[in-house]
Design a protein around this motif. Structure first.
Motif, PDB file in Angstrom:
ATOM      1  N   PHE A  44       0.838  -1.206   0.000  1.00 22.02           N
ATOM      2  CA  PHE A  44       0.000   0.000   0.000  1.00 22.02           C
ATOM      3  C   PHE A  44       0.878   1.263   0.000  1.00 22.02           C
ATOM      4  O   PHE A  44       0.642   2.201  -0.739  1.00 22.02           O
ATOM      5  CB  PHE A  44      -0.925  -0.009   1.228  1.00 22.02           C
ATOM      6  CG  PHE A  44      -1.892   1.138   1.247  1.00 22.02           C
ATOM      7  CD1 PHE A  44      -3.111   1.037   0.588  1.00 22.02           C
ATOM      8  CD2 PHE A  44      -1.582   2.318   1.897  1.00 22.02           C
ATOM      9  CE1 PHE A  44      -4.005   2.093   0.588  1.00 22.02           C
ATOM     10  CE2 PHE A  44      -2.465   3.381   1.894  1.00 22.02           C
ATOM     11  CZ  PHE A  44      -3.692   3.263   1.236  1.00 22.02           C
ATOM     12  N   ARG A 166      -7.818  -7.605   2.768  1.00 23.95           N
ATOM     13  CA  ARG A 166      -7.672  -6.171   2.436  1.00 23.95           C
ATOM     14  C   ARG A 166      -8.827  -5.367   3.032  1.00 23.95           C
ATOM     15  O   ARG A 166      -8.640  -4.246   3.524  1.00 23.95           O
ATOM     16  CB  ARG A 166      -7.661  -5.990   0.910  1.00 23.95           C
ATOM     17  CG  ARG A 166      -6.346  -6.402   0.271  1.00 23.95           C
ATOM     18  CD  ARG A 166      -6.496  -6.518  -1.236  1.00 23.95           C
ATOM     19  NE  ARG A 166      -6.891  -5.292  -1.869  1.00 23.95           N
ATOM     20  CZ  ARG A 166      -7.571  -5.209  -3.027  1.00 23.95           C
ATOM     21  NH1 ARG A 166      -7.891  -6.298  -3.684  1.00 23.95           N
ATOM     22  NH2 ARG A 166      -7.888  -4.046  -3.528  1.00 23.95           N
ATOM     23  N   THR A 171      -6.457  -1.855   3.226  1.00 19.24           N
ATOM     24  CA  THR A 171      -5.559  -1.950   2.075  1.00 19.24           C
ATOM     25  C   THR A 171      -6.315  -2.244   0.768  1.00 19.24           C
ATOM     26  O   THR A 171      -5.761  -2.812  -0.155  1.00 19.24           O
ATOM     27  CB  THR A 171      -4.481  -3.039   2.308  1.00 19.24           C
ATOM     28  OG1 THR A 171      -5.138  -4.252   2.683  1.00 19.24           O
ATOM     29  CG2 THR A 171      -3.499  -2.643   3.381  1.00 19.24           C
TER      30      THR A 171
END
Ligand code: URA
Length: 432
Positions: A44, A166, A171
């Protein structure tokens, strides 16, 4: 794994073998979630270059079953939208391009959060099933040139696990992770060419055109490394698409659009995406020729008939398509009125999406049960002048207690100003 996390954290490039060891280890359960979370956060912040992103896509794509569509004749062109509110494009586009001769092998998703999903919309049609075996899927495409089904459990398991992680580790909105997530699924589904609708605005993952262009570049780059043609269309999601938000309500609006009586923005988007699909599918040489073909298929009724054929082939009740008033409706409805006089200068798609979820049209968790009739029909959109107490929308739900929660989001969605706002175009850019 610790060394690989540190390597990415220090901004270095990972080789294909290194990425493969991470993904394979994660899918098999050998590498724990906490290490993969740290790796995702390193990606990220440090990003991945186009080679790493293409390698990650290839590894993810091969983490499960690959669908082989080679026995279906013609160029298989898939379409994907990064997701929005009121985005019922697949319901219109799939039968429209299938009627033009492009084989449509569509694997769609369900709604989660504030965005809806094609499968839920389709299932609001009585009897219709989106569950089918691979053989039934291919057989339906051979017979009808179209099939829409749910994603097979064995398709890209790496994305299923990564996406879930995620989602809970902050993320999701990284361009390389989004591009590899989308493209691994499209490529595993066997598409020869792909049209991607990248949404920009408050209701979308990409908040600026610059970010959307970067995502488009990354996706097209992955396509060319994998020998697939990709066209990315960047479109605005600053207000919901069309007027209807909610499953059965969106099916009804899609039927209107297939008959040539749909909202202007939805029709324009379907012609833009569809004409690119026809060019990629070698049905038309130019986009303008393709637009003419699509318009004729709408005016002749061929696109609408293809939709009926799709519904019948998947066990749905076709009388519902001829008489949309038979679609699920709700026991209660309420109007939402303007608090001020002036021009609508904002109609936040995210807030409208959240209001429709509160009415029962979407899922707050994966286990939530959808109320197919629930949702919102907008009466006015950005740029319209409204008087105080004029009706802006009608809200539908089977639970009267839902209206208050939905109204709180409706209050947040609108901004009414004295000045007429500058109207932005829907189609912002097409990149190929
Ligand atoms: N859609 C996907 O399939 N994946 C993402 O990461 C974002 C949007």
């Amino acid at each position: 794994m610790v060394e690989l996390i540190i390597k990415k954290r220090n901004g270095l490039e990972l080789s294909k073998e290194e990425l493969k060891s991470i993904i394979d280890g994660f899918v098999s359960g050998d590498i724990p979630d906490y290490q993969v979370s740290a790796f995702l956060m390193a990606v990220f912040f440090e990003g991945m270059n186009s080679d790493e992103t293409a390698n990650l896509t290839d590894i993810m794509m091969r983490s499960g079953e690959l669908i082989d569509l080679s026995e279906i004749k013609g160029v298989k062109v898939d379409k994907h939208s990064t997701g929005g509110v009121g985005d019922k494009t697949t319901l219109v586009l799939a039968p429209l391009v299938a009627a033009a001769g492009v084989p449509v092998a569509k694997m769609s998703g369900r709604g989660l959060g504030h965005t809806g999903g094609t499968l839920d919309k389709m299932e609001s049609i009585k009897g219709l099933s989106v569950d089918m075996t691979r053989e039934e899927f291919i057989d339906n495409i051979k017979k009808h040139n179209i099939a829409v089904c749910g994603q097979n459990a064995n398709l890209v398991p790496a994305d299923k696990k990564l996406y879930a992680l995620r989602d809970v580790t902050g993320t999701v909105d990284n361009i390389s992770l989004i591009a590899s997530s989308i493209m691994s699924k499209k490529l595993a589904c066997g598409a020869d060419a792909i049209v991607i609708d990248i949404k920009v605005g408050q209701g979308a993952f990409m908040k600026t055109v610059k970010d959307a262009e970067e995502l488009a570049g990354m996706i097209i780059g992955i396509g060319s490394k994998m020998n697939r043609k990709v066209i990315a269309v960047i479109t605005s999601m600053s207000e919901p698409l069309g007027f209807a938000i909610g499953n059965a309500l969106e099916v009804k609006e899609s039927i209107d659009t297939l008959k040539g009586n749909g909202p202007q923005d939805l029709t324009e988007l379907c012609l833009e995406l569809g004409s690119n699909m026809l060019v990629l599918g070698k049905i038309a040489k130019t986009k303008s020729e393709a637009v003419e073909i699509l318009k004729k298929l709408i005016s002749s009724g061929a696109a609408f008939n293809k939709f009926k054929e799709l519904v019948k082939a998947q066990g749905g009740d076709v009388s519902v398509i001829d008489n949309p008033e038979l679609l699920p409706d709700t026991q209660f409805s309420e109007t939402y009125k303007s608090k001020n006089e002036g021009y609508i200068s904002e109609l936040n798609a995210l807030d409208i999406g959240l209001a429709s979820v509160k009415l029962g049209a979407g899922r707050e968790t994966k286990a939530s049960i959808i109320d197919y009739g629930a949702g919102i029909v907008l009466k006015k959109k950005i740029g319209d002048y409204v008087n105080k107490d004029e009706v802006l929308a009608t809200l539908y739900s089977n639970d009267q207690l839902n209206f208050q929660k939905a109204n709180e989001f409706m209050d947040l969605a609108y901004k009414i100003t004295k000045e007429k706002p500058l109207l932005k175009p829907l189609i912002l850019k097409t990149i190929s």
